[in-house]
Design a protein around this motif. Structure first.
Motif, PDB file in Angstrom:
ATOM      1  N   ILE A   1     -14.630  17.323  30.354  1.00 42.70           N
ATOM      2  CA  ILE A   1     -13.507  17.976  31.023  1.00 42.70           C
ATOM      3  C   ILE A   1     -12.740  18.788  29.983  1.00 42.70           C
ATOM      4  O   ILE A   1     -12.425  18.289  28.907  1.00 42.70           O
ATOM      5  N   TYR A   2     -12.439  20.020  30.326  1.00 47.95           N
ATOM      6  CA  TYR A   2     -11.715  20.915  29.433  1.00 47.95           C
ATOM      7  C   TYR A   2     -10.481  21.477  30.126  1.00 47.95           C
ATOM      8  O   TYR A   2     -10.505  21.755  31.328  1.00 47.95           O
ATOM      9  N   LYS A   3      -9.434  21.637  29.361  1.00 49.03           N
ATOM     10  CA  LYS A   3      -8.281  22.392  29.815  1.00 49.03           C
ATOM     11  C   LYS A   3      -8.514  23.818  29.321  1.00 49.03           C
ATOM     12  O   LYS A   3      -8.830  24.030  28.147  1.00 49.03           O
TER      13      LYS A   3
ATOM     14  N   ILE B   1      -3.894  32.247  32.125  1.00 51.28           N
ATOM     15  CA  ILE B   1      -4.719  31.300  32.865  1.00 51.28           C
ATOM     16  C   ILE B   1      -4.463  29.899  32.329  1.00 51.28           C
ATOM     17  O   ILE B   1      -4.365  29.696  31.132  1.00 51.28           O
ATOM     18  N   SER B   2      -4.363  28.944  33.226  1.00 48.18           N
ATOM     19  CA  SER B   2      -4.313  27.538  32.857  1.00 48.18           C
ATOM     20  C   SER B   2      -4.998  26.770  33.968  1.00 48.18           C
ATOM     21  O   SER B   2      -4.567  26.821  35.120  1.00 48.18           O
ATOM     22  N   GLN B   3      -6.079  26.112  33.632  1.00 47.88           N
ATOM     23  CA  GLN B   3      -6.830  25.380  34.646  1.00 47.88           C
ATOM     24  C   GLN B   3      -7.620  24.263  33.978  1.00 47.88           C
ATOM     25  O   GLN B   3      -7.718  24.193  32.760  1.00 47.88           O
ATOM     26  N   ILE B   4      -8.184  23.406  34.792  1.00 50.00           N
ATOM     27  CA  ILE B   4      -9.097  22.363  34.337  1.00 50.00           C
ATOM     28  C   ILE B   4     -10.503  22.803  34.730  1.00 50.00           C
ATOM     29  O   ILE B   4     -10.716  23.307  35.832  1.00 50.00           O
ATOM     30  N   SER B   5     -11.457  22.647  33.820  1.00 50.80           N
ATOM     31  CA  SER B   5     -12.848  23.003  34.107  1.00 50.80           C
ATOM     32  C   SER B   5     -13.767  21.953  33.509  1.00 50.80           C
ATOM     33  O   SER B   5     -13.389  21.234  32.593  1.00 50.80           O
ATOM     34  N   TYR B   6     -14.951  21.873  34.044  1.00 44.39           N
ATOM     35  CA  TYR B   6     -15.974  20.969  33.540  1.00 44.39           C
ATOM     36  C   TYR B   6     -17.095  21.781  32.915  1.00 44.39           C
ATOM     37  O   TYR B   6     -17.442  22.848  33.410  1.00 44.39           O
ATOM     38  N   ILE B   7     -17.647  21.248  31.847  1.00 44.28           N
ATOM     39  CA  ILE B   7     -18.884  21.797  31.313  1.00 44.28           C
ATOM     40  C   ILE B   7     -19.924  20.705  31.475  1.00 44.28           C
ATOM     41  O   ILE B   7     -19.722  19.562  31.054  1.00 44.28           O
TER      42      ILE B   7
ATOM     43  N   PHE C   1     -16.679  44.374  41.100  1.00 41.24           N
ATOM     44  CA  PHE C   1     -17.115  45.508  41.905  1.00 41.24           C
ATOM     45  C   PHE C   1     -15.974  46.461  42.238  1.00 41.24           C
ATOM     46  O   PHE C   1     -16.121  47.348  43.055  1.00 41.24           O
ATOM     47  N   THR C   2     -14.808  46.244  41.556  1.00 34.51           N
ATOM     48  CA  THR C   2     -13.724  47.224  41.634  1.00 34.51           C
ATOM     49  C   THR C   2     -13.296  47.649  40.231  1.00 34.51           C
ATOM     50  O   THR C   2     -12.909  48.783  40.023  1.00 34.51           O
ATOM     51  N   ALA C   3     -13.354  46.705  39.274  1.00 33.05           N
ATOM     52  CA  ALA C   3     -12.933  47.008  37.909  1.00 33.05           C
ATOM     53  C   ALA C   3     -13.584  46.026  36.936  1.00 33.05           C
ATOM     54  O   ALA C   3     -13.932  44.905  37.301  1.00 33.05           O
ATOM     55  N   ILE C   4     -13.725  46.467  35.683  1.00 34.34           N
ATOM     56  CA  ILE C   4     -14.228  45.593  34.616  1.00 34.34           C
ATOM     57  C   ILE C   4     -13.035  44.872  34.010  1.00 34.34           C
ATOM     58  O   ILE C   4     -12.026  45.495  33.673  1.00 34.34           O
ATOM     59  N   LYS C   5     -13.159  43.560  33.868  1.00 28.91           N
ATOM     60  CA  LYS C   5     -12.073  42.744  33.345  1.00 28.91           C
ATOM     61  C   LYS C   5     -12.579  41.947  32.138  1.00 28.91           C
ATOM     62  O   LYS C   5     -13.712  41.507  32.123  1.00 28.91           O
ATOM     63  N   THR C   6     -11.732  41.787  31.138  1.00 32.90           N
ATOM     64  CA  THR C   6     -12.094  40.994  29.978  1.00 32.90           C
ATOM     65  C   THR C   6     -11.106  39.839  29.823  1.00 32.90           C
ATOM     66  O   THR C   6      -9.926  39.976  30.129  1.00 32.90           O
ATOM     67  N   CYS C   7     -11.618  38.723  29.341  1.00 34.10           N
ATOM     68  CA  CYS C   7     -10.797  37.531  29.172  1.00 34.10           C
ATOM     69  C   CYS C   7     -11.081  36.900  27.802  1.00 34.10           C
ATOM     70  O   CYS C   7     -12.222  36.855  27.366  1.00 34.10           O
ATOM     71  N   ASP C   8     -10.030  36.424  27.170  1.00 33.99           N
ATOM     72  CA  ASP C   8     -10.127  35.575  25.986  1.00 33.99           C
ATOM     73  C   ASP C   8      -9.710  34.191  26.434  1.00 33.99           C
ATOM     74  O   ASP C   8      -8.559  33.981  26.832  1.00 33.99           O
ATOM     75  N   LEU C   9     -10.638  33.248  26.378  1.00 30.01           N
ATOM     76  CA  LEU C   9     -10.398  31.901  26.897  1.00 30.01           C
ATOM     77  C   LEU C   9     -10.568  30.855  25.812  1.00 30.01           C
ATOM     78  O   LEU C   9     -11.437  30.980  24.959  1.00 30.01           O
ATOM     79  N   LYS C  10      -9.766  29.813  25.887  1.00 26.09           N
ATOM     80  CA  LYS C  10      -9.899  28.649  25.017  1.00 26.09           C
ATOM     81  C   LYS C  10     -10.160  27.447  25.911  1.00 26.09           C
ATOM     82  O   LYS C  10      -9.367  27.149  26.794  1.00 26.09           O
ATOM     83  N   TYR C  11     -11.288  26.801  25.679  1.00 26.18           N
ATOM     84  CA  TYR C  11     -11.623  25.560  26.360  1.00 26.18           C
ATOM     85  C   TYR C  11     -11.298  24.427  25.391  1.00 26.18           C
ATOM     86  O   TYR C  11     -11.918  24.325  24.334  1.00 26.18           O
ATOM     87  N   VAL C  12     -10.337  23.583  25.732  1.00 28.01           N
ATOM     88  CA  VAL C  12      -9.897  22.501  24.850  1.00 28.01           C
ATOM     89  C   VAL C  12     -10.238  21.174  25.500  1.00 28.01           C
ATOM     90  O   VAL C  12      -9.814  20.903  26.624  1.00 28.01           O
ATOM     91  N   LYS C  13     -10.968  20.334  24.764  1.00 29.59           N
ATOM     92  CA  LYS C  13     -11.400  19.039  25.295  1.00 29.59           C
ATOM     93  C   LYS C  13     -10.293  18.030  25.175  1.00 29.59           C
ATOM     94  O   LYS C  13      -9.527  18.016  24.240  1.00 29.59           O
TER      95      LYS C  13
END
Length: 157
Positions: free
Chosen positions: A61-63, A74-80, A145-157
């Protein structure tokens, strides 16, 4: 005759001066392959005996924190999760709270997210795993399909 002899000599020189496969007779154990005469772990495995699945240290589980050009913080919980198709495959679930899962492939501490098409997105990117703090930094590009978006993300365990 001199031309024939010249070509024969050139052929023999090239044939016998080349490395005939330094791995020719080497038999490597399971999860290993021969590279330059040495048995090494194949992608997706590590450890002294190459019996540790690399993807397992990434699972959990990552924040997730980050910024995308197209929208705010962005702030969310994700699983790898460990992937099912290859030992070096991982799955990032519910990517960006979009309800989609994306695949990544591990090579050492680098992660490649090859271009993936879903019904609404085209996503690709790369990441780096820092074993000291079990954090993954991703640079993601996606097209909705409307615009190109870029994200810098940090996955913290």
């Amino acid at each position: 005759m001199k031309i024939y002899f010249f070509f024969l000599l050139a052929f023999l020189t090239m044939t016998y001066s080349c490395d005939r496969g330094s791995c020719g007779s080497i038999q490597c154990p399971q999860n290993m392959a021969c590279y330059n005469g040495q048995c090494s772990c194949v992608p997706g495995f590590e450890g002294t005996n190459c019996d540790v699945v690399t993807a397992k240290k990434y699972t959990g589980i990552y924040k997730v924190f980050g910024n995308c050009i197209a929208f705010d913080y962005i702030s969310q919980i994700s699983y790898i999760e460990q992937g099912v198709n290859a030992a070096n495959e991982i799955t990032l679930t519910n990517f960006l709270n979009l309800g989609i899962d994306i695949k990544g492939y591990i090579d050492g501490t680098s992660i490649t997210i090859p271009s993936q098409y879903t019904t609404s997105y085209d996503i690709s990117g790369s990441g780096f795993y820092n074993p000291n703090n079990t954090q993954i930094d991703f640079k993601i590009t996606y097209y909705d399909f409307t615009a190109i978006k870029t994200c810098d993300l940090k996955y913290v365990k």
